[in-house]
Design a protein around this motif. Structure first.
Motif, PDB file in Angstrom:
ATOM      1  N   ILE A 202     -78.751  35.278 -47.077  1.00 56.31           N
ATOM      2  CA  ILE A 202     -79.255  36.564 -46.578  1.00 56.31           C
ATOM      3  C   ILE A 202     -79.953  36.394 -45.239  1.00 56.31           C
ATOM      4  N   SER A 203     -80.829  35.367 -45.151  1.00 60.58           N
ATOM      5  CA  SER A 203     -81.553  35.136 -43.890  1.00 60.58           C
ATOM      6  C   SER A 203     -82.197  33.754 -43.901  1.00 60.58           C
ATOM      7  N   ASN A 204     -82.636  33.328 -42.729  1.00 61.77           N
ATOM      8  CA  ASN A 204     -83.411  32.085 -42.608  1.00 61.77           C
ATOM      9  C   ASN A 204     -84.894  32.440 -42.643  1.00 61.77           C
ATOM     10  N   LEU A 205     -85.672  31.631 -43.362  1.00 65.79           N
ATOM     11  CA  LEU A 205     -87.096  31.894 -43.504  1.00 65.79           C
ATOM     12  C   LEU A 205     -87.891  31.000 -42.554  1.00 65.79           C
ATOM     13  N   SER A 206     -88.973  31.540 -42.033  1.00 69.70           N
ATOM     14  CA  SER A 206     -89.812  30.785 -41.093  1.00 69.70           C
ATOM     15  C   SER A 206     -90.834  29.939 -41.843  1.00 69.70           C
ATOM     16  N   SER A 207     -91.111  28.757 -41.310  1.00 73.73           N
ATOM     17  CA  SER A 207     -92.135  27.893 -41.892  1.00 73.73           C
ATOM     18  C   SER A 207     -93.485  28.604 -41.870  1.00 73.73           C
ATOM     19  N   GLY A 208     -94.144  28.660 -43.026  1.00 70.72           N
ATOM     20  CA  GLY A 208     -95.439  29.317 -43.131  1.00 70.72           C
ATOM     21  C   GLY A 208     -95.368  30.749 -43.618  1.00 70.72           C
ATOM     22  N   GLU A 209     -94.163  31.330 -43.669  1.00 69.90           N
ATOM     23  CA  GLU A 209     -94.018  32.712 -44.136  1.00 69.90           C
ATOM     24  C   GLU A 209     -94.433  32.802 -45.605  1.00 69.90           C
ATOM     25  N   ARG A 210     -95.125  33.869 -45.957  1.00 64.05           N
ATOM     26  CA  ARG A 210     -95.614  34.019 -47.326  1.00 64.05           C
ATOM     27  C   ARG A 210     -94.760  35.011 -48.102  1.00 64.05           C
ATOM     28  N   LEU A 211     -94.404  34.624 -49.337  1.00 66.49           N
ATOM     29  CA  LEU A 211     -93.520  35.416 -50.178  1.00 66.49           C
ATOM     30  C   LEU A 211     -94.195  35.695 -51.517  1.00 66.49           C
ATOM     31  N   LYS A 212     -93.725  36.710 -52.178  1.00 61.50           N
ATOM     32  CA  LYS A 212     -94.179  36.995 -53.539  1.00 61.50           C
ATOM     33  C   LYS A 212     -93.189  36.370 -54.518  1.00 61.50           C
ATOM     34  N   LEU A 213     -93.684  35.535 -55.430  1.00 61.40           N
ATOM     35  CA  LEU A 213     -92.832  34.901 -56.428  1.00 61.40           C
ATOM     36  C   LEU A 213     -92.670  35.839 -57.624  1.00 61.40           C
ATOM     37  N   ILE A 214     -91.440  36.218 -57.901  1.00 64.93           N
ATOM     38  CA  ILE A 214     -91.163  37.178 -58.982  1.00 64.93           C
ATOM     39  C   ILE A 214     -90.763  36.472 -60.267  1.00 64.93           C
ATOM     40  N   ASP A 215     -89.892  35.473 -60.123  1.00 69.66           N
ATOM     41  CA  ASP A 215     -89.342  34.791 -61.299  1.00 69.66           C
ATOM     42  C   ASP A 215     -88.817  33.430 -60.860  1.00 69.66           C
ATOM     43  N   GLN A 216     -88.354  32.638 -61.810  1.00 68.07           N
ATOM     44  CA  GLN A 216     -87.738  31.361 -61.464  1.00 68.07           C
ATOM     45  C   GLN A 216     -86.502  31.118 -62.310  1.00 68.07           C
ATOM     46  N   ASP A 217     -85.546  30.444 -61.715  1.00 69.90           N
ATOM     47  CA  ASP A 217     -84.275  30.158 -62.378  1.00 69.90           C
ATOM     48  C   ASP A 217     -83.875  28.726 -62.010  1.00 69.90           C
ATOM     49  N   ASP A 218     -84.149  27.792 -62.931  1.00 69.10           N
ATOM     50  CA  ASP A 218     -83.862  26.378 -62.707  1.00 69.10           C
ATOM     51  C   ASP A 218     -84.592  25.893 -61.443  1.00 69.10           C
ATOM     52  N   ILE A 219     -83.876  25.521 -60.394  1.00 67.01           N
ATOM     53  CA  ILE A 219     -84.507  24.980 -59.180  1.00 67.01           C
ATOM     54  C   ILE A 219     -84.762  26.068 -58.138  1.00 67.01           C
ATOM     55  N   TRP A 220     -84.683  27.323 -58.557  1.00 69.32           N
ATOM     56  CA  TRP A 220     -84.812  28.443 -57.620  1.00 69.32           C
ATOM     57  C   TRP A 220     -85.978  29.351 -57.995  1.00 69.32           C
ATOM     58  N   TYR A 221     -86.616  29.896 -56.970  1.00 71.77           N
ATOM     59  CA  TYR A 221     -87.569  30.986 -57.140  1.00 71.77           C
ATOM     60  C   TYR A 221     -86.889  32.291 -56.731  1.00 71.77           C
ATOM     61  N   LYS A 222     -87.078  33.319 -57.551  1.00 66.22           N
ATOM     62  CA  LYS A 222     -86.707  34.655 -57.088  1.00 66.22           C
ATOM     63  C   LYS A 222     -87.920  35.208 -56.351  1.00 66.22           C
ATOM     64  N   VAL A 223     -87.731  35.653 -55.108  1.00 70.68           N
ATOM     65  CA  VAL A 223     -88.862  36.051 -54.279  1.00 70.68           C
ATOM     66  C   VAL A 223     -88.671  37.452 -53.713  1.00 70.68           C
ATOM     67  N   GLU A 224     -89.795  38.015 -53.310  1.00 70.30           N
ATOM     68  CA  GLU A 224     -89.779  39.317 -52.636  1.00 70.30           C
ATOM     69  C   GLU A 224     -90.437  39.153 -51.278  1.00 70.30           C
ATOM     70  N   LEU A 225     -89.776  39.616 -50.242  1.00 68.15           N
ATOM     71  CA  LEU A 225     -90.295  39.521 -48.880  1.00 68.15           C
ATOM     72  C   LEU A 225     -91.207  40.707 -48.573  1.00 68.15           C
ATOM     73  N   PRO A 226     -91.995  40.608 -47.502  1.00 66.53           N
ATOM     74  CA  PRO A 226     -92.878  41.724 -47.135  1.00 66.53           C
ATOM     75  C   PRO A 226     -92.139  43.042 -46.911  1.00 66.53           C
ATOM     76  N   ASN A 227     -90.851  42.984 -46.541  1.00 65.53           N
ATOM     77  CA  ASN A 227     -90.084  44.221 -46.344  1.00 65.53           C
ATOM     78  C   ASN A 227     -89.441  44.708 -47.633  1.00 65.53           C
TER      79      ASN A 227
END
Length: 242
Positions: A202-227
């Motif tokens: 979907i996109s590249n994330l910047s170092s230091g960007e803060r995300l909301k952690l919604i869930d996790q799936d194995d080695i992945w976090y499901k996240v929500e961005l500020p937008n």
């Protein structure tokens, strides 16, 4: 009699082990503080990091010093991680302003002020006091219920109060007032459409960007961005802030 002597010996042994462990940790903290005050920041950070990651021991002062060291080395993602941990402990507006300043300087998203985050941090800071007040209120309500029941008066209102207080306590102290945030560790983090390396980027994330952690799936976090957009990020690319 032997049983009681055994219990006393057991508790003395446990207490001595705890005291030894605490004195060992305090010794390490003192050593790290000496390094920091002597401006031997790499040595200080090495000890602080070990205490945080292995011993799970940290303080507000220690986290601020770790953030200072990392910011001085240009590792602002790590600095933001330690500042976030410190803010979760203290709800300090000065720390909030510092995070906002770093985020603004590096054009990072996710650091907008939130009343919910402030209240969550304030709750974590005063968790012990809040727990004490709740226990006191429950005891008062139960005593009044007993007295009114004995005098054959209605206890409906008091019963309702006990239920409300109990439900709030269960919710708040079991994750209801918990922060679930993530900070992107470094460059190269990708936001994927699904929990798979073969999923659409979907996109590249910047170092230091803060995300909301919604869930996790194995080695992945499901996240929500500020937008408000959602996606998946590898766990190894994110500092988890709780």
């Amino acid at each position: 009699m032997r049983f009681f002597l055994f219990l006393i010996s057991f508790y003395v042994l446990i207490f001595n082990q705890i005291s030894f462990a605490n004195s060992s940790v305090e010794s390490e903290i003192d050593k790290a503080d000496e390094y920091f005050e002597a401006k031997q920041y790499i040595d200080a950070f090495s000890i602080y990091d070990k205490l945080l990651e292995e011993e799970r021991v940290f303080s507000s002062k220690m986290l601020l010093r770790m953030a200072f060291i990392q910011e001085g080395q240009g590792n602002y993602a790590s600095a933001l991680y330690y500042l976030n941990l410190q803010y979760g402990l203290t709800a300090d507006r000065g720390t909030l302003n510092k995070m906002s300043k770093i985020a603004e300087d590096h054009n990072l998203l996710g650091y907008q002020y939130s009343d919910k985050e402030y209240l969550t941090s304030l709750f974590n800071k005063m968790k012990g006091e809040i727990g004490g007040v709740i226990i006191f209120l429950l005891i008062v309500c139960l005593v009044l219920m007993y007295i009114r029941r004995k005098e054959q008066h209605s206890i409906t209102t008091l019963t309702f109060a006990v239920v409300v207080i109990s439900v709030f306590s269960l919710w708040a102290f079991n994750g209801g007032m918990k922060r679930e945030l993530g900070i992107v560790k470094g460059s190269g983090a990708l936001l994927m459409q699904g929990p798979s390396a073969g999923s659409k980027n979907i996109s590249n994330l910047s170092s230091g960007e803060r995300l909301k952690l919604i869930d996790q799936d194995d080695i992945w976090y499901k996240v929500e961005l500020p937008n408000d957009s959602e996606g998946y990020v590898r766990k190894g690319m994110v500092f988890e802030v709780k």
